[in-house]
Design a protein around this motif. Structure first.
Motif, PDB file in Angstrom:
ATOM      1  N   VAL A  35       0.872  -1.175   0.000  1.00  0.00           N
ATOM      2  CA  VAL A  35       0.000   0.000   0.000  1.00  0.00           C
ATOM      3  C   VAL A  35       0.905   1.220   0.000  1.00  0.00           C
ATOM      4  O   VAL A  35       1.673   1.439   0.934  1.00  0.00           O
ATOM      5  CB  VAL A  35      -0.930   0.016   1.226  1.00  0.00           C
ATOM      6  CG1 VAL A  35      -1.757   1.296   1.246  1.00  0.00           C
ATOM      7  CG2 VAL A  35      -1.840  -1.207   1.225  1.00  0.00           C
ATOM      8  N   THR A  37       1.321   5.351  -0.199  1.00  0.00           N
ATOM      9  CA  THR A  37       0.680   6.633   0.068  1.00  0.00           C
ATOM     10  C   THR A  37       1.717   7.720  -0.181  1.00  0.00           C
ATOM     11  O   THR A  37       2.816   7.438  -0.665  1.00  0.00           O
ATOM     12  CB  THR A  37       0.184   6.679   1.520  1.00  0.00           C
ATOM     13  OG1 THR A  37       1.299   6.406   2.401  1.00  0.00           O
ATOM     14  CG2 THR A  37      -0.905   5.642   1.777  1.00  0.00           C
ATOM     15  N   LYS A  69       0.393   5.759   8.188  1.00  0.00           N
ATOM     16  CA  LYS A  69      -0.346   5.609   6.931  1.00  0.00           C
ATOM     17  C   LYS A  69      -1.691   6.304   7.000  1.00  0.00           C
ATOM     18  O   LYS A  69      -2.138   6.910   6.021  1.00  0.00           O
ATOM     19  CB  LYS A  69      -0.475   4.133   6.554  1.00  0.00           C
ATOM     20  CG  LYS A  69      -1.502   3.335   7.309  1.00  0.00           C
ATOM     21  CD  LYS A  69      -1.606   1.910   6.831  1.00  0.00           C
ATOM     22  CE  LYS A  69      -0.645   0.976   7.476  1.00  0.00           C
ATOM     23  NZ  LYS A  69      -0.710   0.899   8.945  1.00  0.00           N
ATOM     24  N   LEU A  73      -3.099   9.228   4.613  1.00  0.00           N
ATOM     25  CA  LEU A  73      -4.359   9.096   3.884  1.00  0.00           C
ATOM     26  C   LEU A  73      -5.328  10.224   4.224  1.00  0.00           C
ATOM     27  O   LEU A  73      -6.128  10.637   3.382  1.00  0.00           O
ATOM     28  CB  LEU A  73      -4.994   7.738   4.177  1.00  0.00           C
ATOM     29  CG  LEU A  73      -4.262   6.535   3.575  1.00  0.00           C
ATOM     30  CD1 LEU A  73      -4.830   5.236   4.115  1.00  0.00           C
ATOM     31  CD2 LEU A  73      -4.332   6.568   2.054  1.00  0.00           C
ATOM     32  N   ASN A  78      -5.422   9.701  -2.170  1.00  0.00           N
ATOM     33  CA  ASN A  78      -4.959   8.870  -3.283  1.00  0.00           C
ATOM     34  C   ASN A  78      -4.062   7.755  -2.759  1.00  0.00           C
ATOM     35  O   ASN A  78      -3.206   7.988  -1.906  1.00  0.00           O
ATOM     36  CB  ASN A  78      -4.200   9.720  -4.304  1.00  0.00           C
ATOM     37  CG  ASN A  78      -5.115  10.690  -5.015  1.00  0.00           C
ATOM     38  OD1 ASN A  78      -6.017  10.290  -5.730  1.00  0.00           O
ATOM     39  ND2 ASN A  78      -4.888  11.979  -4.793  1.00  0.00           N
ATOM     40  N   VAL A  79      -4.262   6.563  -3.297  1.00  0.00           N
ATOM     41  CA  VAL A  79      -3.523   5.398  -2.808  1.00  0.00           C
ATOM     42  C   VAL A  79      -3.223   4.467  -3.979  1.00  0.00           C
ATOM     43  O   VAL A  79      -3.889   4.521  -5.017  1.00  0.00           O
ATOM     44  CB  VAL A  79      -4.348   4.660  -1.701  1.00  0.00           C
ATOM     45  CG1 VAL A  79      -5.597   4.041  -2.284  1.00  0.00           C
ATOM     46  CG2 VAL A  79      -3.514   3.643  -0.964  1.00  0.00           C
ATOM     47  N   GLU A  95      -4.772   1.707  -8.813  1.00  0.00           N
ATOM     48  CA  GLU A  95      -4.770   3.103  -8.389  1.00  0.00           C
ATOM     49  C   GLU A  95      -6.184   3.493  -7.978  1.00  0.00           C
ATOM     50  O   GLU A  95      -7.157   3.093  -8.627  1.00  0.00           O
ATOM     51  CB  GLU A  95      -4.302   4.012  -9.531  1.00  0.00           C
ATOM     52  CG  GLU A  95      -2.883   3.734  -9.974  1.00  0.00           C
ATOM     53  CD  GLU A  95      -2.471   4.610 -11.148  1.00  0.00           C
ATOM     54  OE1 GLU A  95      -3.078   5.698 -11.335  1.00  0.00           O
ATOM     55  OE2 GLU A  95      -1.559   4.201 -11.876  1.00  0.00           O
ATOM     56  N   THR A  97      -8.687   5.825  -4.668  1.00  0.00           N
ATOM     57  CA  THR A  97      -8.796   6.678  -3.488  1.00  0.00           C
ATOM     58  C   THR A  97      -9.424   5.866  -2.366  1.00  0.00           C
ATOM     59  O   THR A  97     -10.065   4.831  -2.618  1.00  0.00           O
ATOM     60  CB  THR A  97      -9.661   7.919  -3.767  1.00  0.00           C
ATOM     61  OG1 THR A  97     -10.948   7.488  -4.208  1.00  0.00           O
ATOM     62  CG2 THR A  97      -9.028   8.804  -4.822  1.00  0.00           C
ATOM     63  N   VAL A  98      -9.254   6.322  -1.133  1.00  0.00           N
ATOM     64  CA  VAL A  98      -9.780   5.585   0.010  1.00  0.00           C
ATOM     65  C   VAL A  98     -11.011   6.250   0.601  1.00  0.00           C
ATOM     66  O   VAL A  98     -11.195   7.467   0.498  1.00  0.00           O
ATOM     67  CB  VAL A  98      -8.735   5.400   1.136  1.00  0.00           C
ATOM     68  CG1 VAL A  98      -7.597   4.512   0.686  1.00  0.00           C
ATOM     69  CG2 VAL A  98      -8.246   6.736   1.653  1.00  0.00           C
ATOM     70  N   TYR A 161     -10.135   0.834   5.832  1.00  0.00           N
ATOM     71  CA  TYR A 161     -10.248   1.666   4.648  1.00  0.00           C
ATOM     72  C   TYR A 161     -10.660   0.798   3.468  1.00  0.00           C
ATOM     73  O   TYR A 161     -10.264  -0.362   3.372  1.00  0.00           O
ATOM     74  CB  TYR A 161      -8.909   2.336   4.314  1.00  0.00           C
ATOM     75  CG  TYR A 161      -8.454   3.337   5.335  1.00  0.00           C
ATOM     76  CD1 TYR A 161      -8.825   4.666   5.230  1.00  0.00           C
ATOM     77  CD2 TYR A 161      -7.650   2.950   6.405  1.00  0.00           C
ATOM     78  CE1 TYR A 161      -8.402   5.602   6.169  1.00  0.00           C
ATOM     79  CE2 TYR A 161      -7.225   3.874   7.343  1.00  0.00           C
ATOM     80  CZ  TYR A 161      -7.605   5.190   7.220  1.00  0.00           C
ATOM     81  OH  TYR A 161      -7.195   6.102   8.154  1.00  0.00           O
ATOM     82  N   VAL A 163     -10.344   0.888  -0.625  1.00  0.00           N
ATOM     83  CA  VAL A 163      -9.741   1.532  -1.783  1.00  0.00           C
ATOM     84  C   VAL A 163     -10.708   1.403  -2.955  1.00  0.00           C
ATOM     85  O   VAL A 163     -11.061   0.289  -3.359  1.00  0.00           O
ATOM     86  CB  VAL A 163      -8.382   0.893  -2.134  1.00  0.00           C
ATOM     87  CG1 VAL A 163      -7.797   1.531  -3.393  1.00  0.00           C
ATOM     88  CG2 VAL A 163      -7.412   1.031  -0.960  1.00  0.00           C
TER      89      VAL A 163
END
Length: 199
Positions: A35, A37, A69, A73, A78-79, A95, A97-98, A161, A163
Motif C-alpha cells: 500500500v 501513500t 499511513k 491518507l 490517493n492510494v 490506483e 482513493t480511500v 479503509y 480503496v
C-alpha cells in the motif's frame, strides 16, 4: 511469439481469478499487498499490508487510524496497491482513493481476529517510538487484565479503509521479456475500458 493471456471483461472478475490461483500457489499470505501513500510534502511511503476484503466496491484493509499511513491518507486520499506473486509471474497494480469502512464492517472484522490480536490493538500505539519491546509487552499485559475474557471492544482509533479503484494493470510474465500488460480504466459513466501497454 507466444500469445498473451485472455482476461475477463471486468477487472474485479480478473482479480478474483488471479487471487484464486495465488491462494493455491503462494506458500504464505497470497493476500499481501503493498500500500503506497504520500506524505503531506509529497514523498512516497509504502508498506506491506494484508487484504481483508474485496468486492465490486473495492479493496479493504484495517489499521490504527492514528498510524503514519492513516495520517498520510487523511492528508491525501490517493492510494496505490501492488500485488506481486513471484511463483506465478504476475502482478496487479491498482490506483484509487480511500474511504472509511462502516463501523459495522470494522466491528465484524475486529471480532473475527484472534484474542491476542484484538488485545494488541489496545496495546500498540502504532507508528510511535517504542523505547523497548518490554513496554509493548507490559501494555499487552495491562490490556489482558482490563479485558480478561472474549468481550474485547474495538478501539475507536482502529478501523478500516476501502480503496475505490479507478485503474487496474494486470502484468503477466512472458518469455523473452515480452510481458503482457492489460489496463482497465474506469470511464466517467462507471464502466471499465480495457487496453494494452507495450512491455
Amino acid at each position: 511469439m507466444p500469445a498473451g493471456p485472455t482476461l475477463a471483461a471486468l477487472p474485479f472478475d480478473q482479480f478474483q481469478a488471479w487471487m484464486a490461483e495465488a491462494e493455491k500457489a503462494e506458500p504464505k499470505d497470497p493476500n499481501a499487498m503493498i500500500v503506497a501513500t504520500a506524505t503531506p510534502d509529497g514523498r512516497p511511503s509504502a508498506r506491506a499490508i494484508l487484504l481483508k476484503g474485496v468486492d465490486d466496491r473495492g479493496f479493504v484493509f484495517y489499521t490504527n487510524k492514528e498510524s503514519r499511513k492513516a495520517d498520510e491518507l487523511a492528508a491525501n486520499a490517493n492510494v496505490f496497491l501492488l500485488f506481486y506473486w513471484k511463483s506465478l509471474g504476475r502482478q496487479i497494480r491498482i490506483e484509487g482513493t480511500v474511504e472509511h469502512v462502516t463501523d459495522a464492517e470494522a466491528d465484524a472484522y475486529y471480532a473475527s481476529r484472534p484474542r491476542i490480536s484484538r488485545l494488541g490493538a489496545w496495546a500498540s500505539q502504532q507508528s510511535r517510538p517504542l523505547p523497548a519491546r518490554s513496554v509493548l509487552e507490559e501494555r499487552l499485559v495491562e490490556a489482558e487484565q482490563r479485558y480478561p475474557d472474549e468481550d474485547i471492544p474495538r478501539p475507536g482509533y482502529w478501523s478500516g479503509y476501502r480503496v475505490i479503484p479507478v485503474l487496474f494493470e494486470f502484468w503477466q510474465d512472458m518469455p523473452y521479456r515480452l510481458h503482457d500488460r492489460t489496463v482497465y480504466r474506469r470511464a466517467a459513466d462507471g464502466t471499465w475500458e480495457q487496453s494494452k501497454l507495450f512491455p
